[in-house]
Design a protein around this motif. Structure first.
Motif, mmCIF file in Angstrom:
data_model
loop_
_atom_site.group_PDB
_atom_site.id
_atom_site.type_symbol
_atom_site.label_atom_id
_atom_site.label_comp_id
_atom_site.label_asym_id
_atom_site.label_seq_id
_atom_site.Cartn_x
_atom_site.Cartn_y
_atom_site.Cartn_z
ATOM 1 N N VAL A 7 -65.129 -18.482 -3.054
ATOM 2 C CA VAL A 7 -65.986 -19.452 -2.368
ATOM 3 C C VAL A 7 -66.817 -20.198 -3.406
ATOM 4 N N GLU A 8 -67.454 -21.240 -2.935
ATOM 5 C CA GLU A 8 -68.428 -21.946 -3.754
ATOM 6 C C GLU A 8 -69.763 -21.868 -3.045
ATOM 7 N N ILE A 9 -70.795 -21.463 -3.771
ATOM 8 C CA ILE A 9 -72.144 -21.542 -3.224
ATOM 9 C C ILE A 9 -72.616 -22.960 -3.518
ATOM 10 N N VAL A 10 -72.616 -23.779 -2.469
ATOM 11 C CA VAL A 10 -72.912 -25.207 -2.588
ATOM 12 C C VAL A 10 -74.403 -25.450 -2.750
ATOM 13 N N THR A 11 -75.196 -24.757 -1.941
ATOM 14 C CA THR A 11 -76.640 -24.957 -1.934
ATOM 15 C C THR A 11 -77.334 -23.631 -1.670
ATOM 16 N N LEU A 12 -78.446 -23.423 -2.353
ATOM 17 C CA LEU A 12 -79.350 -22.299 -2.101
ATOM 18 C C LEU A 12 -80.701 -22.905 -1.753
ATOM 19 N N VAL A 13 -81.239 -22.527 -0.608
ATOM 20 C CA VAL A 13 -82.482 -23.144 -0.129
ATOM 21 C C VAL A 13 -83.542 -22.077 0.112
ATOM 22 N N ILE A 14 -84.698 -22.320 -0.460
ATOM 23 C CA ILE A 14 -85.901 -21.521 -0.181
ATOM 24 C C ILE A 14 -86.862 -22.480 0.510
ATOM 25 N N SER A 15 -87.293 -22.118 1.705
ATOM 26 C CA SER A 15 -88.231 -22.958 2.457
ATOM 27 C C SER A 15 -89.550 -22.218 2.586
ATOM 28 N N PRO A 16 -90.553 -22.591 1.790
ATOM 29 C CA PRO A 16 -91.835 -21.890 1.868
ATOM 30 C C PRO A 16 -92.571 -22.099 3.184
ATOM 31 N N VAL A 17 -92.324 -23.229 3.850
ATOM 32 C CA VAL A 17 -92.946 -23.489 5.149
ATOM 33 C C VAL A 17 -91.867 -23.939 6.125
ATOM 34 N N HIS A 18 -92.201 -23.860 7.388
ATOM 35 C CA HIS A 18 -91.284 -24.306 8.435
ATOM 36 C C HIS A 18 -91.531 -25.793 8.657
ATOM 37 N N ASP A 31 -92.317 -31.053 2.695
ATOM 38 C CA ASP A 31 -92.173 -29.783 1.984
ATOM 39 C C ASP A 31 -93.158 -29.747 0.829
ATOM 40 N N PRO A 32 -93.739 -28.571 0.542
ATOM 41 C CA PRO A 32 -94.713 -28.489 -0.544
ATOM 42 C C PRO A 32 -94.077 -28.471 -1.929
ATOM 43 N N GLY A 33 -92.793 -28.386 -2.033
ATOM 44 C CA GLY A 33 -92.148 -28.341 -3.341
ATOM 45 C C GLY A 33 -90.644 -28.422 -3.203
ATOM 46 N N PRO A 34 -89.917 -28.168 -4.280
ATOM 47 C CA PRO A 34 -88.461 -28.260 -4.226
ATOM 48 C C PRO A 34 -87.888 -27.246 -3.231
ATOM 49 N N VAL A 35 -86.832 -27.630 -2.572
ATOM 50 C CA VAL A 35 -86.202 -26.770 -1.579
ATOM 51 C C VAL A 35 -84.928 -26.156 -2.142
ATOM 52 N N SER A 36 -84.083 -26.966 -2.725
ATOM 53 C CA SER A 36 -82.808 -26.488 -3.253
ATOM 54 C C SER A 36 -83.037 -25.811 -4.603
ATOM 55 N N ARG A 37 -82.397 -24.669 -4.795
ATOM 56 C CA ARG A 37 -82.561 -23.891 -6.026
ATOM 57 C C ARG A 37 -81.207 -23.619 -6.684
ATOM 58 N N ASP A 86 -76.397 -34.201 3.627
ATOM 59 C CA ASP A 86 -76.996 -33.311 2.642
ATOM 60 C C ASP A 86 -77.082 -31.902 3.235
ATOM 61 N N PRO A 87 -76.369 -30.910 2.659
ATOM 62 C CA PRO A 87 -76.383 -29.562 3.240
ATOM 63 C C PRO A 87 -77.750 -28.888 3.223
ATOM 64 N N SER A 88 -78.663 -29.330 2.377
ATOM 65 C CA SER A 88 -79.987 -28.699 2.369
ATOM 66 C C SER A 88 -80.777 -29.033 3.635
ATOM 67 N N PHE A 89 -80.417 -30.124 4.328
ATOM 68 C CA PHE A 89 -81.140 -30.513 5.536
ATOM 69 C C PHE A 89 -80.912 -29.570 6.718
ATOM 70 N N VAL A 90 -79.836 -28.777 6.703
ATOM 71 C CA VAL A 90 -79.641 -27.816 7.798
ATOM 72 C C VAL A 90 -80.569 -26.620 7.643
ATOM 73 N N ARG A 91 -81.234 -26.529 6.504
ATOM 74 C CA ARG A 91 -82.232 -25.497 6.224
ATOM 75 C C ARG A 91 -81.670 -24.085 6.340
ATOM 76 N N ARG A 92 -80.408 -23.912 5.979
ATOM 77 C CA ARG A 92 -79.835 -22.576 5.881
ATOM 78 C C ARG A 92 -79.981 -22.150 4.427
ATOM 79 N N ASN A 93 -80.255 -20.873 4.201
ATOM 80 C CA ASN A 93 -80.535 -20.405 2.848
ATOM 81 C C ASN A 93 -79.337 -20.498 1.913
ATOM 82 N N ILE A 94 -78.163 -20.138 2.417
ATOM 83 C CA ILE A 94 -76.963 -20.110 1.579
ATOM 84 C C ILE A 94 -75.899 -20.960 2.259
ATOM 85 N N VAL A 95 -75.460 -22.010 1.588
ATOM 86 C CA VAL A 95 -74.389 -22.852 2.115
ATOM 87 C C VAL A 95 -73.152 -22.595 1.259
ATOM 88 N N LEU A 96 -72.090 -22.099 1.915
ATOM 89 C CA LEU A 96 -70.843 -21.739 1.235
ATOM 90 C C LEU A 96 -69.732 -22.700 1.598
#
Length: 180
Positions: A7-18, A31-37, A86-96
């Motif tokens: 698989v490919e880990i496309v995006t990793l997202v940490i969301s400090p706030v909802h 968002d208070p800072g970067p989301v994608s890591r 943009d896969p980070s917009f679905v706000r899932r932590n791990i996009v494969l």
């Protein structure tokens, strides 16, 4: 017997706030800072370090969400979108990309699957618990009609079973026996 998939880990997202709360017509909170890591730290039973669901009792069985990038490809086709979502917009932590993750969730009387992800720092096991259903915000942050198009393919909510780290890029997903 284990099943393995590259698989490919496309995006990793940490969301400090909802950021998606309130009325979608009012728009998301900033968002208070970067989301994608590039890399995230995983803690057994707690979630992803720095994420809003980390160590929250109410979310212990759903602290990490995993999503299939192919679901966004399907939405783009179904809605005839001219640009990529943009896969980070679905706000899932791990996009494969490369595995149908929606099938991992618990279904009537069946426990969710146990699987591991290894992106080079060693395998990290997860137990899938329930579907991660999309919300009406998807029509605002992705495209009109995305909420309905994502029903049944919004990913899965999981609990991490191991401490470890995940990185963006190539990885191996291993579907493990039930007793793992």
């Amino acid at each position: 017997m284990s099943e393995r998939a590259a698989v490919e880990i496309v995006t990793l997202v940490i969301s400090p706030v909802h950021a998606y709360e309130g009325r979608p017509s009012e728009g998301p909170r900033p968002d208070p800072g970067p989301v994608s890591r590039e890399r995230v730290e995983v803690r057994a039973g707690l979630g992803l370090v720095g994420d809003r669901y980390f160590n929250h009792r109410a979310h212990r069985q759903a602290a990490v969400s995993v999503f299939a990038a192919e679901s966004l490809d399907d939405v783009e086709r179904e809605l005839a979108l001219a640009s990529r979502l943009d896969p980070s917009f679905v706000r899932r932590n791990i996009v494969l990309r490369g595995f149908p993750v929606d099938g991992l969730a618990a279904r009537r009387g069946r426990r969710g699957a146990v699987f591991s992800l290894d992106s080079g720092d060693g395998p990290v096991r997860f137990r899938a618990h329930r579907p991660a259903n999309p919300c009406a915000w998807m029509d605002v942050v992705l495209a009109p009609g995305a909420f309905r198009a994502l029903r049944g393919r919004g990913g899965v909510r999981c609990v991490p079973l191991d401490d470890g780290a995940l990185r963006r890029g190539e990885a191996t997903l291993t579907l493990l026996p039930e007793d793992s």
